[in-house]
Design an enzyme around this catalytic site. Structure first.
Site, PDB file in Angstrom:
ATOM      1  N   ASP A  29      51.182   1.525  50.489  1.00 36.43           N
ATOM      2  CA  ASP A  29      52.067   0.854  49.537  1.00 36.43           C
ATOM      3  C   ASP A  29      51.998   1.543  48.175  1.00 36.43           C
ATOM      4  O   ASP A  29      50.922   1.868  47.682  1.00 36.43           O
ATOM      5  CB  ASP A  29      51.634  -0.614  49.424  1.00 36.43           C
ATOM      6  CG  ASP A  29      52.523  -1.419  48.517  1.00 36.43           C
ATOM      7  OD1 ASP A  29      53.710  -1.595  48.836  1.00 36.43           O
ATOM      8  OD2 ASP A  29      52.028  -1.894  47.466  1.00 36.43           O
ATOM      9  N   GLU A  88      54.651   5.210  50.683  1.00 38.51           N
ATOM     10  CA  GLU A  88      55.835   4.686  49.992  1.00 38.51           C
ATOM     11  C   GLU A  88      55.845   5.249  48.571  1.00 38.51           C
ATOM     12  O   GLU A  88      54.979   4.916  47.758  1.00 38.51           O
ATOM     13  CB  GLU A  88      55.807   3.159  49.935  1.00 38.51           C
ATOM     14  CG  GLU A  88      57.023   2.586  49.214  1.00 38.51           C
ATOM     15  CD  GLU A  88      56.817   1.158  48.734  1.00 38.51           C
ATOM     16  OE1 GLU A  88      57.817   0.429  48.595  1.00 38.51           O
ATOM     17  OE2 GLU A  88      55.658   0.767  48.480  1.00 38.51           O
TER      18      GLU A  88
END
Length: 548
Positions: free
Chosen positions: A211, A279
């Site tokens: 993330d 990401e």
């Protein structure tokens, strides 16, 4: 933990991730196994036969760590335990073993750029300026006038700095105020995070979705971000109504020190033949960062690409430009493409496209160079759910309503059967988000019975990709577009495939590729010899051909 080797059912191919198709599962909304209205790990395990039937290679499971759930698991309070809402570590072991028995790899969502402010690390860090973890988070003194240390903004709105009355300092939070940023300039923080990664690798995971991977390290000098002229604003990581898009984010993220940590993480993952998809939230320099972060064999394996998560349906010209830009700016990189995820409006609604177009787009994705990521329910053609304000759970949506309605419309429960009130997701009368009535017309059970359903088209497209090595790992060349028709070739060894896509609802005629070609992929709308001279396309039609 079971003595059974959790990886015994899977072949040990260190490059399994290259060209893989990954299915994202949002655990709160996939399947509830204990009737409390919230999806859980055993619910996922029970539905893995369906996931495997799609032909995907892996599942990515969004966070299930212990968490106060201010941001639904992306605010972690214990990195080495499962939140009771989702089950137990023993349930996770069951999920891993079941996934591997079905031939599926498991990627877990590792959220380490920040933690919950309820994490014991943060509680200790804020207690004083001289405790053992005082430097584990990003703390800074106020300016002489009491204002924050610099102009950095939070993606969730407002300043990225929050005043703390205990330390009489500000702490950095790129997201919610309850999500304090970890200080990657502190070696002990990096060491502890690598231990956490090893904990889950030892438990059998096959890799991570990282993330906000480019947010790990901040500028140690805390320099102000410069303003961004309105004509250069590109709202990808935040909606246009958020002033976050008004800055050129040179200093609050994407720092060169980040790559040093990623090398350490990659070295650890290599010991397990695991893989990571990062990401990268970057509006201005996305493809350059993708290239930097995935180049060579000592950084990330692949990067989650945002170019096809755009607000407007990608045209032939746009996709051709993206492919050219990757060749120029990230020649050694590897993208992971997606149309939908848990953070954006579902693409059939975001792009306002008919089902015929949705079929063409997934066929296109399966032909692009890179890996591919599908979001639960997109294989059913689910549109964005309409969630009333009083049912809204997402703090992001509540903050910017009604100009931006948040992410809950993409997070409503998966629909399995139409003959139950909640689509087979739960027997609870109060699911955490309401099941969309419109979705109940597109359940898995209904589409399994209908040979013409889009669910089967997704299966055909995924199977087609796996049947051709050139589509999984080959090179891409001859990228061009004629009007609304996108054209390119995929090549690996002796296999060369022509890929053409009419990205419009109008008929099209373009120049056919030279040489002898035979159309393949009959179930995808392409069959028979390829004619010489002119090539005719129907509306939203792909034409795929193998060179003889």
């Amino acid at each position: 933990m079971s003595d059974t080797n959790p990886n015994q059912y899977l072949t040990k191919d260190p490059d399994w991730w290259r060209g893989a198709v990954i299915y994202q599962i949002y655990p709160r909304s996939f399947q509830d196994s204990n009737d409390d209205g919230v999806g859980d790990l055993l619910g996922i395990a029970n539905r893995l036969p369906y996931v495997a039937s799609l032909g995907v290679d892996a599942v990515w499971i969004s966070p299930f760590f212990r968490s106060p759930m201010k941001d639904f698991g992306y605010d972690v309070s214990d990195y080495c335990d499962v939140d009771p809402m989702f089950g137990t570590l023993a349930d996770f072991d069951v999920l891993i073993q079941s996934a591997h028995a079905h031939g599926l790899k498991v990627l877990m969502d590792l959220v380490i750029s920040h933690s919950s402010t309820e994490h014991p690390w943060f509680v200790e860090s804020r207690a004083s300026r001289d405790n053992p973890k005082a430097n584990w988070y990003v703390w800074a003194d106020a300016k002489p006038d009491g204002t924050p240390p610099n102009n950095w903004l939070s993606i969730f709105g407002g300043s990225a700095w929050q005043w703390d009355a205990t330390r009489c300092q500000y702490y950095l939070h790129n997201f919610l105020t309850e999500q304090g940023d970890l200080n990657f300039h502190e070696p002990q923080v990096q060491e502890e995070l690598l231990k956490i990664a090893r904990f889950w690798l030892d438990r059998g995971v096959d890799g991570f979705r990282l993330d906000t991977v480019n947010f790990y390290t901040h500028d140690a000098q805390l320099r102000d971000n410069p303003p961004l002229p309105p004509e250069e604003r590109n709202p990808i990581t935040a909606p246009a109504v958020n002033p976050y898009t008004w800055q050129n984010h040179l200093y609050d993220k994407t720092q060169p020190e980040n790559l040093l940590f990623l090398k350490k993480l990659r070295s650890l993952m290599n010991d397990y033949q695991a893989a990571a998809v990062g990401e990268i939230g970057e509006d201005q320099r996305g493809l350059e960062v993708l290239g930097d972060y995935t180049r060579g064999s000592d950084h990330l394996h692949m990067s989650y690409a945002f170019e096809l998560l755009s607000d407007h349906a990608p045209t032939a010209a746009y996709i051709a430009k993206v492919m050219d830009d990757i060749a120029e700016k990230a020649p050694g990189g590897w993208a992971c493409w997606a149309f939908s995820n848990h953070d954006v409006v579902r693409h059939v609604s975001r792009w306002n496209i008919p089902e015929q177009a949705a079929r063409m787009y997934i066929t296109l994705m399966m032909c692009l160079r890179g890996s591919a990521c599908l979001y639960q329910g997109e294989e059913l053609g689910l549109p964005e759910a309409d969630v009333a304000f009083e049912d809204l759970q997402d703090p992001y949506g509540k903050r910017f309503w009604p100009a931006f309605k948040g992410r809950d419309g993409a997070r409503t429960p998966m629909v399995w059967e139409a003959d139950t009130h909640n689509g087979g997701f739960t027997t609870s009368s109060h699911p955490w988000l309401p099941v969309s009535p419109e979705h109940l017309r597109r359940t898995v059970a209904a589409q399994e019975k209908d040979p013409a359903a889009i669910l089967h088209h997704y299966r055909h497209a995924i199977s087609f990709r796996h049947a051709h090595a050139a589509l999984k790992t080959g090179d891409i060349s001859h990228v061009s577009h004629e009007g609304n028709v996108l054209k390119f070739h995929r090549c690996l060894g002796d296999e060369e495939i022509f890929c053409g896509f009419n990205i419009s609802d109008e008929l099209a005629t373009v120049e056919a590729p030279q040489g002898k070609w035979f159309q393949i992929g009959e179930e995808l709308g392409s069959a028979g010899p390829l004619p010489d001279g002119k090539l005719h396309f129907g509306r939203w039609q792909p034409v795929l051909a193998l060179k003889r």
